[in-house]
Design a protein around this motif. Sequence first.
Motif, mmCIF file in Angstrom:
data_model
loop_
_atom_site.group_PDB
_atom_site.id
_atom_site.type_symbol
_atom_site.label_atom_id
_atom_site.label_comp_id
_atom_site.label_asym_id
_atom_site.label_seq_id
_atom_site.Cartn_x
_atom_site.Cartn_y
_atom_site.Cartn_z
ATOM 1 N N THR A 1 0.051 13.930 7.780
ATOM 2 C CA THR A 1 -0.726 13.201 6.414
ATOM 3 C C THR A 1 0.807 12.165 6.040
ATOM 4 O O THR A 1 0.288 10.984 5.101
ATOM 5 N N TYR A 2 1.965 13.100 6.526
ATOM 6 C CA TYR A 2 2.953 12.181 5.844
ATOM 7 C C TYR A 2 4.296 12.220 7.189
ATOM 8 O O TYR A 2 4.100 12.307 8.241
ATOM 9 N N GLU B 1 -1.469 13.084 -2.785
ATOM 10 C CA GLU B 1 -1.865 12.495 -1.120
ATOM 11 C C GLU B 1 -1.914 12.486 -0.294
ATOM 12 O O GLU B 1 -0.657 13.307 0.183
ATOM 13 N N GLN C 1 1.829 8.782 4.722
ATOM 14 C CA GLN C 1 2.149 8.305 4.129
ATOM 15 C C GLN C 1 4.251 8.183 4.318
ATOM 16 O O GLN C 1 4.377 8.768 4.589
#
Length: 347
Positions: free
Chosen positions: A128-129, A185, A347
């Motif tokens: 997710t990063y 996040e 992200q």
Amino acid sequence: MEQPQRAVTHALWQNDSVAFIGRSRAMHRLIALPVLAIVLAIAPTLHAQQYPSKPIRIIIPFPPGDSLDTMSRLIAPTLLARLGQNIVVDNRAGAAGQLGLDLGAHATPDGYTLIGGQGGNLVLQPHTYKKLPYDPLRDFVPVALSTTNFLALAINPKLPFKSLTELITYGKANPGKLTFASNGEGGFPHIGAEMLRVAAGFSYLHVPYKGGVQILTEIMGGRVDATILGIGALTPFIRAGRVRLLAVTSPARAELFPETPTIAEVLPGYDFRGWFGYVAPAGTPPKIVALLNREINRAMMMPDVKEKLNAIGLTVVAETPESFARTLKSDYEKYGKLIRTIGFQPQ
């Protein structure tokens, strides 16, 4: 005449014997001094090799009150009694657990630093990063997978929604008006909400915080509507009536709340569960890892610890380092596929 000669001879023999004994003692002293010097020289090294010889720090990458924090403080007294050293629980919250893990990844790999980890920051965030300050699979060595858990959807009790279906209906009719809180996040709770959004077809406003305590404070204060959070953090507030439980993320209903439906009952196929455990900086000696695994598992299996953890929705598993390593690898692949399926953009 012979008698005096024998006396003289005997005296000379005695003198020689004394001289010989004296020389032997002197020689022993000459030999003993270097040996003593060597022993004294290596004594600090021998002492340093006795593990543990100083306090052990457990870095918790979330604020006090988080499930990892609660679990660590419950086992700390047993670890102290068994290892003979203080156990320091060091909360380093921020960035969905990244700050604490980054600190732990760069700690000296000598067995005096452990890091509390969970599925979100060890196997989910790599997907997710775009960039993490650590590599979850390369920068850590698995020590002990201790508990499994499930998450739950909870809301402010003053909201009119009495069921998940009502929340989804409102979300579809009012795009972006629902606010969902998470611990950052791309963290585990955020992805749980993203799975719900994609499966149900509504939109919401994401509001990130540092950890579960802040999330619950904001929900109870009416500043945020909902969250998907670990059941351990939610349970005391659910029982006190300060948040409303709408559904659980496990495929089957939870023993703690048997009347609460699963999300899968409304959205078939929804299954989102997690785990908690401990890792150490890569390079930590295998013998120390084995010792820590044994003592952590022993502490986790204490009847009072198991009872208290079960009461907040955590199931003790107490696995080996090798088993934990297999779980890390398989879940890494599982959540990579999940992130691609729901279309989440790193992200």
